[in-house]
Scaffold this motif. Sequence first.
Motif, short mmCIF file in Angstrom:
data_model
loop_
_atom_site.label_atom_id
_atom_site.label_comp_id
_atom_site.label_asym_id
_atom_site.label_seq_id
_atom_site.Cartn_x
_atom_site.Cartn_y
_atom_site.Cartn_z
N ALA A 68 44.54 25.86 67.81
CA ALA A 68 45.20 26.10 66.52
C ALA A 68 44.85 27.48 65.96
CB ALA A 68 44.82 25.01 65.53
N THR A 69 43.57 27.85 66.07
CA THR A 69 43.15 29.16 65.56
C THR A 69 43.75 30.29 66.39
OG1 THR A 69 41.10 28.29 64.64
CG2 THR A 69 41.15 30.63 65.11
N ALA A 70 43.78 30.11 67.70
CA ALA A 70 44.39 31.14 68.55
C ALA A 70 45.87 31.31 68.20
CB ALA A 70 44.23 30.76 70.02
N GLN A 71 46.53 30.21 67.92
CA GLN A 71 47.94 30.29 67.55
C GLN A 71 48.12 31.01 66.21
OE1 GLN A 71 49.94 26.58 66.81
NE2 GLN A 71 51.97 27.47 67.02
N ASN A 72 47.32 30.63 65.23
CA ASN A 72 47.40 31.29 63.91
C ASN A 72 47.16 32.79 64.03
OD1 ASN A 72 47.94 28.89 62.59
ND2 ASN A 72 45.83 28.53 61.99
N LEU A 73 46.16 33.15 64.83
CA LEU A 73 45.84 34.57 64.99
C LEU A 73 46.98 35.29 65.72
CD1 LEU A 73 43.90 36.89 64.62
CD2 LEU A 73 42.59 36.08 66.61
N SER A 74 47.60 34.61 66.67
CA SER A 74 48.72 35.24 67.39
C SER A 74 49.87 35.55 66.43
CB SER A 74 49.21 34.33 68.53
OG SER A 74 50.00 33.24 68.05
N ILE A 75 50.10 34.67 65.47
CA ILE A 75 51.18 34.89 64.49
C ILE A 75 50.88 36.12 63.64
CG2 ILE A 75 52.28 33.92 62.43
CD1 ILE A 75 51.84 31.13 63.77
N ALA A 76 49.63 36.23 63.19
CA ALA A 76 49.24 37.39 62.38
C ALA A 76 49.37 38.68 63.18
CB ALA A 76 47.81 37.21 61.87
N GLU A 77 48.89 38.67 64.42
CA GLU A 77 48.95 39.87 65.25
C GLU A 77 50.39 40.25 65.58
OE1 GLU A 77 46.58 41.75 65.53
OE2 GLU A 77 44.73 40.90 66.33
N ARG A 78 51.25 39.25 65.79
CA ARG A 78 52.66 39.55 66.07
C ARG A 78 53.30 40.25 64.88
NH1 ARG A 78 56.85 36.50 64.79
NH2 ARG A 78 55.65 34.56 64.68
N HIS A 79 52.99 39.78 63.66
CA HIS A 79 53.56 40.42 62.48
C HIS A 79 53.06 41.85 62.31
CE1 HIS A 79 55.97 37.32 60.57
NE2 HIS A 79 55.06 36.42 60.89
N LEU A 80 51.88 42.13 62.84
CA LEU A 80 51.33 43.49 62.77
C LEU A 80 51.81 44.36 63.92
CD1 LEU A 80 47.68 42.62 61.65
CD2 LEU A 80 49.47 43.69 60.26
N GLY A 81 52.59 43.77 64.83
CA GLY A 81 53.12 44.54 65.95
C GLY A 81 52.15 44.73 67.09
N HIS A 82 51.06 43.94 67.12
CA HIS A 82 50.06 44.05 68.19
C HIS A 82 50.42 43.07 69.30
CE1 HIS A 82 47.19 45.26 64.66
NE2 HIS A 82 48.02 46.24 64.99
N PHE A 83 51.41 43.44 70.12
CA PHE A 83 52.01 42.46 71.03
C PHE A 83 51.12 42.13 72.22
CE2 PHE A 83 55.82 44.23 68.88
CZ PHE A 83 56.18 43.06 68.22
N ASP A 84 50.31 43.09 72.69
CA ASP A 84 49.41 42.77 73.80
C ASP A 84 48.40 41.71 73.37
OD1 ASP A 84 50.70 44.51 75.44
OD2 ASP A 84 49.25 46.15 75.22
N ARG A 85 47.83 41.91 72.21
CA ARG A 85 46.87 40.94 71.69
C ARG A 85 47.56 39.61 71.40
NH1 ARG A 85 42.25 38.43 71.84
NH2 ARG A 85 41.23 38.03 69.83
#
Length: 305
Positions: A68-85
């Motif tokens: 769940a935390t990995a998913q939440n963090l992926s959403i935040a990083e996607r919004h910031l444009g950090h697609f590799d992360r």
Amino acid sequence: YRDLVARHPDNLPFRFELTRAENDFAAVYLQQKDYPKAVVILEQCLRERRELVRLAPTNSYWLSTLGATAQNLSIAERHLGHFDRTGELVRMAVDADRKWVAAEPNNATAKERLATVCGTAGHYYSTIGKLDEAEKAYTEKLKILEDLLRQDPKHMRRKADHAIGLSLLAELDIKRARFGAATEVLTSGIQELDTLVAADPANREWEQYRVNQLEMRGEARQSSGQLAAALDDFQRVAEISEGQPEGSRAFGEWASDYRLALERTEAILREMAEAARKAGRAESAAQQEKLAAEAHAKLTALPAP
């Protein structure tokens, strides 16, 4: 909890409760769209949860929260444009939830979580243009939900999730200009949502999903030259939007849907009128021009967006 962990660093339940507080705290920043602050907290939470899973590998609940935390963090990083992360985190979340399902194969909640994160993975792959990978992820999401619905056919939320999954798959078809396939998939989704809305007419969320899918199907049909069928979809969107309690003239999402429906209705009617004129059907062309003018009049009467 930080104070407790500082005084009792070997107490794993205390450490887990700290991660739960951190994850909830970060969720507030996600809701506020403050993604940089969410990332800082979620990175810390993720590090601790990975360590907890390492120390207690048989604790499937802790494993589920890692996903769940990995998913939440992926959403935040996607919004910031950090697609590799984002990609790393999506794969981590999928892996954690697969392990959770493997550890508890009869746990419907675990399977639901895996379906959800497959949807997140599909969205990520679609965003970066990997449509084959996105299709695989969305297809897996749908299969999991279909398996769950066979066990409990009356589970309304899972039915809604399945209908939403169909729209995600249809989006890929539209991107690939496979308008016939998109129309077929969306028709199934709309039928599911028709049933859901009939069972719970007050559920505005399901109604909005239905309108979204009608808009998508209308666009797919219009793109493939099925103008009369597309017109039916947009007229239905206008009817549903206009019937909402706040009214179609109000500002907000329903007003946007109503405006879009009128714009598309006018455009399709004018296109149909032009085709009728070229075919020598002057009376039909005049009728369609009249209907287009009526849609235009309704449109111009709306307040500026």
